[in-house]
Design a protein around this motif. Structure first.
Motif, PDB file in Angstrom:
ATOM      1  N   ASP A 236      -4.660  11.468  -0.521  1.00 14.20           N
ATOM      2  CA  ASP A 236      -3.725  10.551  -0.770  1.00 14.20           C
ATOM      3  C   ASP A 236      -2.599  10.246   0.211  1.00 14.20           C
ATOM      4  O   ASP A 236      -1.820   9.303   0.727  1.00 14.20           O
ATOM      5  CB  ASP A 236      -2.996  10.451  -2.337  1.00 14.20           C
ATOM      6  N   MET A 237      -2.118  11.753   0.419  1.00 14.83           N
ATOM      7  CA  MET A 237      -1.088  11.744   1.600  1.00 14.83           C
ATOM      8  C   MET A 237      -1.407  11.202   2.794  1.00 14.83           C
ATOM      9  O   MET A 237      -0.808  10.615   3.720  1.00 14.83           O
ATOM     10  CB  MET A 237      -0.439  13.290   1.659  1.00 14.83           C
ATOM     11  N   LEU A 238      -2.585  11.656   3.252  1.00 18.84           N
ATOM     12  CA  LEU A 238      -3.090  11.331   4.345  1.00 18.84           C
ATOM     13  C   LEU A 238      -3.269   9.657   4.573  1.00 18.84           C
ATOM     14  O   LEU A 238      -3.368   9.163   5.799  1.00 18.84           O
ATOM     15  CB  LEU A 238      -4.579  11.826   4.761  1.00 18.84           C
ATOM     16  N   SER A 239      -3.438   9.067   3.402  1.00 14.92           N
ATOM     17  CA  SER A 239      -3.773   7.557   3.475  1.00 14.92           C
ATOM     18  C   SER A 239      -2.479   6.795   3.861  1.00 14.92           C
ATOM     19  O   SER A 239      -2.732   5.701   4.267  1.00 14.92           O
ATOM     20  CB  SER A 239      -4.070   7.306   1.968  1.00 14.92           C
ATOM     21  N   LEU A 240      -1.312   7.759   4.032  1.00 14.34           N
ATOM     22  CA  LEU A 240      -0.014   7.118   4.324  1.00 14.34           C
ATOM     23  C   LEU A 240      -0.138   6.870   5.785  1.00 14.34           C
ATOM     24  O   LEU A 240       0.610   5.937   6.476  1.00 14.34           O
ATOM     25  CB  LEU A 240       1.053   8.098   4.099  1.00 14.34           C
ATOM     26  N   ALA A 241      -0.921   7.781   6.647  1.00 19.06           N
ATOM     27  CA  ALA A 241      -0.993   7.695   8.154  1.00 19.06           C
ATOM     28  C   ALA A 241      -1.214   6.272   8.545  1.00 19.06           C
ATOM     29  O   ALA A 241      -0.747   5.536   9.534  1.00 19.06           O
ATOM     30  CB  ALA A 241      -1.992   8.576   8.740  1.00 19.06           C
ATOM     31  N   PRO A 242      -2.658   5.548   8.140  1.00 24.89           N
ATOM     32  CA  PRO A 242      -2.938   4.189   8.795  1.00 24.89           C
ATOM     33  C   PRO A 242      -1.959   3.282   8.538  1.00 24.89           C
ATOM     34  O   PRO A 242      -1.715   2.486   9.504  1.00 24.89           O
ATOM     35  CB  PRO A 242      -4.294   3.986   8.304  1.00 24.89           C
ATOM     36  N   PRO A 243      -1.332   2.918   7.273  1.00 24.17           N
ATOM     37  CA  PRO A 243      -0.418   1.837   7.227  1.00 24.17           C
ATOM     38  C   PRO A 243       0.935   2.138   8.236  1.00 24.17           C
ATOM     39  O   PRO A 243       1.437   1.098   8.509  1.00 24.17           O
ATOM     40  CB  PRO A 243      -0.264   1.922   5.755  1.00 24.17           C
ATOM     41  N   LEU A 244       1.228   3.580   8.112  1.00 24.92           N
ATOM     42  CA  LEU A 244       2.503   3.606   8.756  1.00 24.92           C
ATOM     43  C   LEU A 244       2.316   3.507  10.333  1.00 24.92           C
ATOM     44  O   LEU A 244       3.121   2.897  10.974  1.00 24.92           O
ATOM     45  CB  LEU A 244       2.824   5.211   8.809  1.00 24.92           C
TER      46      LEU A 244
ATOM     47  N   THR B 183       0.793  -1.029  -0.059  1.00 29.03           N
ATOM     48  CA  THR B 183       0.094  -0.001   0.074  1.00 29.03           C
ATOM     49  C   THR B 183       1.071   1.263  -0.136  1.00 29.03           C
ATOM     50  O   THR B 183       0.478   2.296  -0.758  1.00 29.03           O
ATOM     51  CB  THR B 183      -1.049   0.092   1.285  1.00 29.03           C
ATOM     52  N   LEU B 184       2.040   1.222   0.592  1.00 26.65           N
ATOM     53  CA  LEU B 184       2.615   2.352   0.836  1.00 26.65           C
ATOM     54  C   LEU B 184       3.440   2.673  -0.557  1.00 26.65           C
ATOM     55  O   LEU B 184       3.590   3.786  -0.867  1.00 26.65           O
ATOM     56  CB  LEU B 184       3.888   2.056   1.849  1.00 26.65           C
ATOM     57  N   VAL B 185       4.064   1.577  -1.266  1.00 28.81           N
ATOM     58  CA  VAL B 185       4.727   1.771  -2.404  1.00 28.81           C
ATOM     59  C   VAL B 185       3.740   2.425  -3.480  1.00 28.81           C
ATOM     60  O   VAL B 185       3.974   3.344  -4.055  1.00 28.81           O
ATOM     61  CB  VAL B 185       5.065   0.442  -2.904  1.00 28.81           C
ATOM     62  N   PHE B 186       2.250   1.793  -3.357  1.00 30.84           N
ATOM     63  CA  PHE B 186       1.482   2.311  -4.230  1.00 30.84           C
ATOM     64  C   PHE B 186       1.052   3.834  -4.032  1.00 30.84           C
ATOM     65  O   PHE B 186       0.869   4.935  -5.089  1.00 30.84           O
ATOM     66  CB  PHE B 186       0.008   1.420  -4.237  1.00 30.84           C
ATOM     67  N   LEU B 187       0.919   4.002  -2.649  1.00 28.49           N
ATOM     68  CA  LEU B 187       0.565   5.552  -2.539  1.00 28.49           C
ATOM     69  C   LEU B 187       1.619   6.443  -2.843  1.00 28.49           C
ATOM     70  O   LEU B 187       1.250   7.696  -3.198  1.00 28.49           O
ATOM     71  CB  LEU B 187       0.400   5.676  -0.847  1.00 28.49           C
ATOM     72  N   VAL B 188       2.970   6.088  -2.619  1.00 36.03           N
ATOM     73  CA  VAL B 188       4.056   6.936  -3.138  1.00 36.03           C
ATOM     74  C   VAL B 188       3.862   7.166  -4.515  1.00 36.03           C
ATOM     75  O   VAL B 188       4.275   8.523  -4.856  1.00 36.03           O
ATOM     76  CB  VAL B 188       5.409   6.251  -2.461  1.00 36.03           C
ATOM     77  N   ILE B 189       3.928   6.223  -5.344  1.00 33.88           N
ATOM     78  CA  ILE B 189       3.803   6.614  -6.856  1.00 33.88           C
ATOM     79  C   ILE B 189       2.507   7.202  -7.010  1.00 33.88           C
ATOM     80  O   ILE B 189       2.651   8.098  -8.095  1.00 33.88           O
ATOM     81  CB  ILE B 189       3.621   4.873  -7.325  1.00 33.88           C
ATOM     82  N   THR B 190       1.294   7.036  -6.700  1.00 36.51           N
ATOM     83  CA  THR B 190       0.095   7.923  -6.563  1.00 36.51           C
ATOM     84  C   THR B 190       0.345   9.245  -6.241  1.00 36.51           C
ATOM     85  O   THR B 190      -0.143  10.133  -7.198  1.00 36.51           O
ATOM     86  CB  THR B 190      -0.826   7.217  -5.927  1.00 36.51           C
ATOM     87  N   ILE B 191       0.877   9.567  -5.232  1.00 34.66           N
ATOM     88  CA  ILE B 191       1.133  10.895  -4.752  1.00 34.66           C
ATOM     89  C   ILE B 191       1.804  11.577  -5.708  1.00 34.66           C
ATOM     90  O   ILE B 191       1.605  12.838  -6.131  1.00 34.66           O
ATOM     91  CB  ILE B 191       1.875  10.932  -3.481  1.00 34.66           C
TER      92      ILE B 191
END
Length: 333
Positions: free
Chosen positions: A58-66, A30-38
């Motif tokens: 999308d940047m906020l979406s990093l919070a739950p997996p982190l 998920t983190l890899v996908f979000l970084v590319i998406t952002i």
């Protein structure tokens, strides 16, 4: 030499350990996908409020997996004298952090987007040269957002199943966030398309819709996290109902020949529960051997019972539910 008493499990059993590993893998994906998406969304951001809201979402979406990945590095540490209940509460703290981040930024986006709508701002979307051709930037915006829809749907479904088996509310919150991700992408496409057909207000309206969904996710997760940290009655992973394990504990204790009645206080500590079981003896007294045997039976009842104590009492406190209280509670559910 007598066996050392045990309060419960300090490590996840093999099946749940494998589920946890699968959860860690999908969170890294998920983190890899979000970084590319952002990065992709930033490249086509333009002046669209909806795209800006989607990018921040999308940047906020990093919070739950982190938060999840940090918490699982702590959660299975062995209890110590300073932390006799273990470190499972780290899941609840991660849940609260993720919820606060969602609520705060969602509220900011609502205010920012609403101000643009009130001021009747007409966001311009220009053109770019691509491979020797002039292309309306809106097409690139909608194309990028369309590409970000399939994976969040897949991630969300996978995480929901893993969260249920692992009883992980942070993972459930992240699955809910993935749902918001693909809905945000759809909203952004609608907003940009609205600008393209001359509906200037569609962009801000879509941004407000996106921000409102972020706020709602934040409210739900903050409320659930605070409730658990305040030791409310343990619930299912989605906070939909009281957890059935409380009833199973009481039923198990009532099968013992020396137990006249039983009740339990069950609190959520993350992946696992802390149970304080109260028993009324048929004969007015109970041996230490009987209490230890009852505790061991409860520990073996379910992997989530990490910490269990059994307390003999003359009469059940109302808060843990006597026979009459149980029947009244069942009718009210």
């Amino acid at each position: 030499m007598t066996a050392k008493p045990r309060f419960g499990r300090t490590e996840l059993p093999d099946r749940q350990a494998e589920v946890l590993k699968a959860s860690i893998r999908i969170e890294w994906a998920t983190l890899v996908f979000l970084v590319i998406t952002i990065a992709l969304v930033y490249l086509v951001l333009g002046n669209s409020q909806a795209m800006k809201a989607a990018w921040i979402e999308d940047m906020l979406s990093l919070a739950p997996p982190l938060a999840f990945l940090i918490a699982v590095r702590i959660v299975n540490r062995t209890p110590t004298m300073r932390h006799p209940y273990g470190f499972h509460r780290s899941i609840g703290i991660a849940h609260l952090v993720a919820g606060v981040a969602l609520f705060t930024m969602g509220a900011y986006l609502i205010a920012d987007s609403a101000s643009g709508l009130i001021a009747a701002e007409h966001p311009p979307i220009g053109s770019v040269e691509l491979f020797g051709h002039v292309v309306w930037l809106g097409w690139l915006m909608m194309g990028v957002m369309a590409l970000t829809i399939p994976l969040p749907i897949y991630f969300g479904r996978q995480k929901m199943a893993l969260a249920k088996e692992l009883h992980d509310k942070v993972l459930y919150a992240d699955a809910d966030m993935n749902k918001a991700d693909w809905q945000t992408a759809v909203g952004s496409i609608v907003g940009v398309a609205g600008i393209g057909v001359g509906l200037w207000w569609a962009d801000s309206a879509a941004a407000i819709f996106i921000a409102a969904s972020i706020v709602w996710d934040g409210v739900k997760n903050v409320r659930a996290a605070i409730t658990d940290l305040m030791d409310s009655r343990a619930t299912t992973f989605d906070d939909g109902a009281p957890h059935p394990l409380g009833r199973h504990i009481v039923d198990e204790l009532r099968t013992l020949r020396w137990v006249e009645d039983a009740g339990v206080r069950l609190r959520d500590q993350g992946h696992v529960f802390h149970a304080e079981a109260f028993v009324v003896s048929r004969w007015g007294k109970v041996s230490l051997t009987d209490l230890e045997s009852a505790r061991d039976r409860l520990i073996d009842l379910d992997w989530k019972l990490q910490d269990v104590v059994v307390v003999p009492v003359e009469e059940l406190p109302e808060e843990v539910g006597g026979s009459v209280h149980d029947r009244q509670s069942e009718r009210n559910q």
